[in-house]
Design a protein around this motif. Structure first.
Motif, PDB file in Angstrom:
ATOM      1  N   ILE A   6       0.857  -1.195   0.000  1.00 21.57           N
ATOM      2  CA  ILE A   6       0.000   0.000   0.000  1.00 21.57           C
ATOM      3  C   ILE A   6       0.894   1.246   0.000  1.00 21.57           C
ATOM      4  CG2 ILE A   6      -1.725   1.289   1.330  1.00 21.57           C
ATOM      5  CD1 ILE A   6      -2.688  -1.434   2.433  1.00 21.57           C
ATOM      6  N   THR A   7       0.591   2.197  -0.862  1.00 23.81           N
ATOM      7  CA  THR A   7       1.399   3.423  -0.895  1.00 23.81           C
ATOM      8  C   THR A   7       0.704   4.554  -0.146  1.00 23.81           C
ATOM      9  OG1 THR A   7       0.438   4.317  -2.926  1.00 23.81           O
ATOM     10  CG2 THR A   7       2.269   2.783  -3.174  1.00 23.81           C
ATOM     11  N   ARG A   8       1.501   5.517   0.271  1.00 23.65           N
ATOM     12  CA  ARG A   8       0.967   6.723   0.934  1.00 23.65           C
ATOM     13  C   ARG A   8       1.767   7.934   0.441  1.00 23.65           C
ATOM     14  NH1 ARG A   8       0.377   2.478   4.437  1.00 23.65           N
ATOM     15  NH2 ARG A   8      -1.667   2.244   5.430  1.00 23.65           N
ATOM     16  N   TRP A   9       1.574   8.247  -0.826  1.00 26.10           N
ATOM     17  CA  TRP A   9       2.394   9.293  -1.459  1.00 26.10           C
ATOM     18  C   TRP A   9       2.097  10.679  -0.903  1.00 26.10           C
ATOM     19  CZ3 TRP A   9       6.669   8.402  -4.113  1.00 26.10           C
ATOM     20  CH2 TRP A   9       6.841   7.143  -4.694  1.00 26.10           C
ATOM     21  N   GLY A  10       0.867  10.900  -0.437  1.00 29.30           N
ATOM     22  CA  GLY A  10       0.514  12.240   0.075  1.00 29.30           C
ATOM     23  C   GLY A  10       1.327  12.600   1.301  1.00 29.30           C
ATOM     24  N   SER A  11       1.617  11.596   2.147  1.00 27.12           N
ATOM     25  CA  SER A  11       2.366  11.898   3.368  1.00 27.12           C
ATOM     26  C   SER A  11       3.866  11.620   3.228  1.00 27.12           C
ATOM     27  CB  SER A  11       1.770  11.171   4.573  1.00 27.12           C
ATOM     28  OG  SER A  11       1.072  10.024   4.212  1.00 27.12           O
ATOM     29  N   ASP A  12       4.312  11.357   2.031  1.00 30.60           N
ATOM     30  CA  ASP A  12       5.742  11.153   1.774  1.00 30.60           C
ATOM     31  C   ASP A  12       6.401  12.538   1.701  1.00 30.60           C
ATOM     32  OD1 ASP A  12       8.161  11.011   0.287  1.00 30.60           O
ATOM     33  OD2 ASP A  12       7.550   9.104  -0.586  1.00 30.60           O
TER      34      ASP A  12
END
Ligand SMILES: Cc1cc2nc3c(=O)[nH]c(=O)nc-3n(C[C@H](O)[C@H](O)[C@H](O)COP(=O)(O)OP(=O)(O)OC[C@H]3O[C@@H](n4cnc5c(N)ncnc54)[C@H](O)[C@@H]3O)c2cc1C
Length: 447
Positions: free
Chosen positions: A361-367
């Motif tokens: 699962i990715t979480r690009w917004g909080s990267d």
């Protein structure tokens, strides 16, 4: 003395650095992460490739990536559904009651989207400045004499298409937001992982990892770049950090970035688009199907699953969360997300859906090094804002990266071409993109 500092070792930064390096320039690349590739990021921890960032070449025809990936020997598999098409390749479409559309019903559905798209083109062309994509789609559908359920199904499809292409809510995107979204030729995926490309192109470059740039001062005579612990002087700099990083003010520019660069950064939107991969012991979905698509009201929040088994060699489905939902899943645990995806799949396939044996699962917004997935034309912005962002500053500072490329923003090839443009601007003359594949002679002397 360094000639050029490149900030960011994604594909734009690596392309810039490699092209400059190939002419003998002394280039240092500063990268905040402990890896290169940026939003091209292949996770190989399970022993096979899972692309957490970019995975498709969107259209092989006329795309500079076609030659590049062949040139570095990357294997591809055809998978022409990465661009949210209604028809084309085999898609299993499910109706509002979770029943599979038979061949005739599926053809009617594709014809509906095509008819609505024709109206949409006209509605976009007639849209007022500042109008959003939702308004354009409403106007398009109102021109069709269909029953409300038929229209609602297409409206839902448009909403999801925007979420996937822009990572944004349909009302936040400009009516012209998808004007440039053309795909020529097949799309492909990479069994060896897409980040093999930046890795290959990075060979021989001076890339310093774990160097987060905090401040850049510039004057017509050069640049001064500061990380948390070091500082560098150079004749010029190319900054390729994502739009989200610039918007957040994570790098201080002094003097501040001038017009038209600064207001373009404000106007263009940064979308969030996350991936959920589920690996199963056995496949439970129909053979030969590229994608599973839930239509209508039942398509919220999960609507599309892509069969990416050919990449990993394992039965795998990939689904996406874009826009508001994409941001929301970043507040949920992995377990909550997986349970939610399985619930949607089980409405279609019932008990045939087993527990997955793996998930990514990715979480690009909080990267912190991305702060979003890719740029989009927000209501009030225009295509020209992308190129305006790359307007050279003081003859010494250049922005590059996917958000600065108006023809195909939000793509790998857009980012690559923006890096090519930045290199040419630094050099003040053309340099062939094909020289990315040249081996740099160790005896090369600075020009
Ligand atoms: C989930 C997802 C799926 C996608 N799918 C596709 C696809 O299938 N096909 C496609 O063509 N495109 C796709 N894209 C878009 C594509 O990945 C990007 O357009 C492209 O990789 C951007 O490259 P870039 O060099 O502009 O930026 P990046 O790759 O983000 O590179 C910028 C670099 O700057 C670094 N950085 C940030 N802040 C600092 C700092 N302060 N100091 C130093 N370094 C810093 C970052 O760590 C990063 O390495 C996808 C993107 C995402 C997120």
């Amino acid at each position: 003395m360094i000639d050029t500092i490149v900030v960011g070792a994604g594909i734009a930064g690596i392309a810039t650095a490699r092209l400059l390096h190939s002419t003998g320039r002394r280039v240092v690349v500063l990268e905040g992460r402990d890896r290169i590739g940026g939003r091209m990021w292949t996770d190989r921890t399970a022993g096979f490739s899972v692309d957490r960032g970019a995975s498709w070449i969107h259209g092989l025809v006329g795309n500079p990536l076609t030659e590049l990936v062949a040139g570095v020997g990357m294997r591809t598999v055809e998978s022409t559904v990465g661009s949210f098409q209604a028809g084309g390749r085999p898609i299993a479409n499910y109706d509002e009651q979770y029943g599979l559309l038979d061949e005739q019903a599926a053809s009617r559905w594709v014809a509906d989207v095509e008819a609505a798209d024709r109206q949409l083109q006209a509605a976009v062309a007639a849209s007022e400045p500042g109008a959003n994509y939702a308004q354009a789609t409403e106007r398009a559908l109102s021109a069709l004499e269909w029953d409300p359920e038929r229209k609602a199904r297409v409206q839902e499809f448009y909403r999801h298409r925007i979420e996937e292409q822009c990572g944004a809510f349909i009302e936040d995107v400009a009516a012209h937001g998808l004007d440039e979204d053309t795909i020529d030729g097949d799309e492909v995926l990479f069994p060896g992982g897409y980040d093999a490309l930046p890795r290959a192109l990075a060979e021989g470059l001076d890339i310093r990892l774990g160097r987060t740039v905090k401040a850049i001062s510039w004057s017509t005579s050069g640049v001064h770049v500061e990380t948390e612990t070091e500082s560098f002087e150079a004749a010029n700099a190319v900054v390729t950090v994502p739009l989200g990083v610039l918007k957040a003010g994570a790098i201080t520019f002094s003097p501040e970035l001038p017009e038209p660069v600064s207001s373009s950064i404000d106007r263009i939107g940064m979308g969030v688009f996350n991936k959920v991969f589920l690996q199963f012991r056995e496949r439970f979905w129909p053979d030969g199907v590229y994608a599973i698509r839930q239509l209508g009201a039942a398509s919220v929040p999960w609507h599309s699953w892509y069969d990416v088994s050919a990449v990993s060699g394992k039965p795998m489905l990939l689904t996406f969360a874009g826009g508001r939902w994409g941001r929301q899943i970043e507040t949920m645990s992995d377990e909550e997300i997986v349970t939610s995806v399985l619930a949607s799949l089980r409405r279609i396939y019932g008990d045939a859906v087993p527990e997955p044996v793996g998930h990514w699962i990715t979480r690009w917004g909080s990267d912190e090094f991305a702060r979003g997935s890719y740029s989009y034309i927000a209501a009030g912005a225009s295509h020209a804002d992308h190129d305006a962002m790359a307007t050279p500053v003081g003859g010494v500072l250049h922005l590059a990266g996917e958000a600065t490329w108006s023809v195909d923003p939000a793509t790998v090839h857009g980012a690559l071409l923006s890096g090519h443009r930045a290199a040419e601007r630094v050099l003040g003359r053309p340099v062939a993109l094909g020289s990315l594949l040249d081996v740099v002679a160790p005896s090369a002397t600075p020009e």
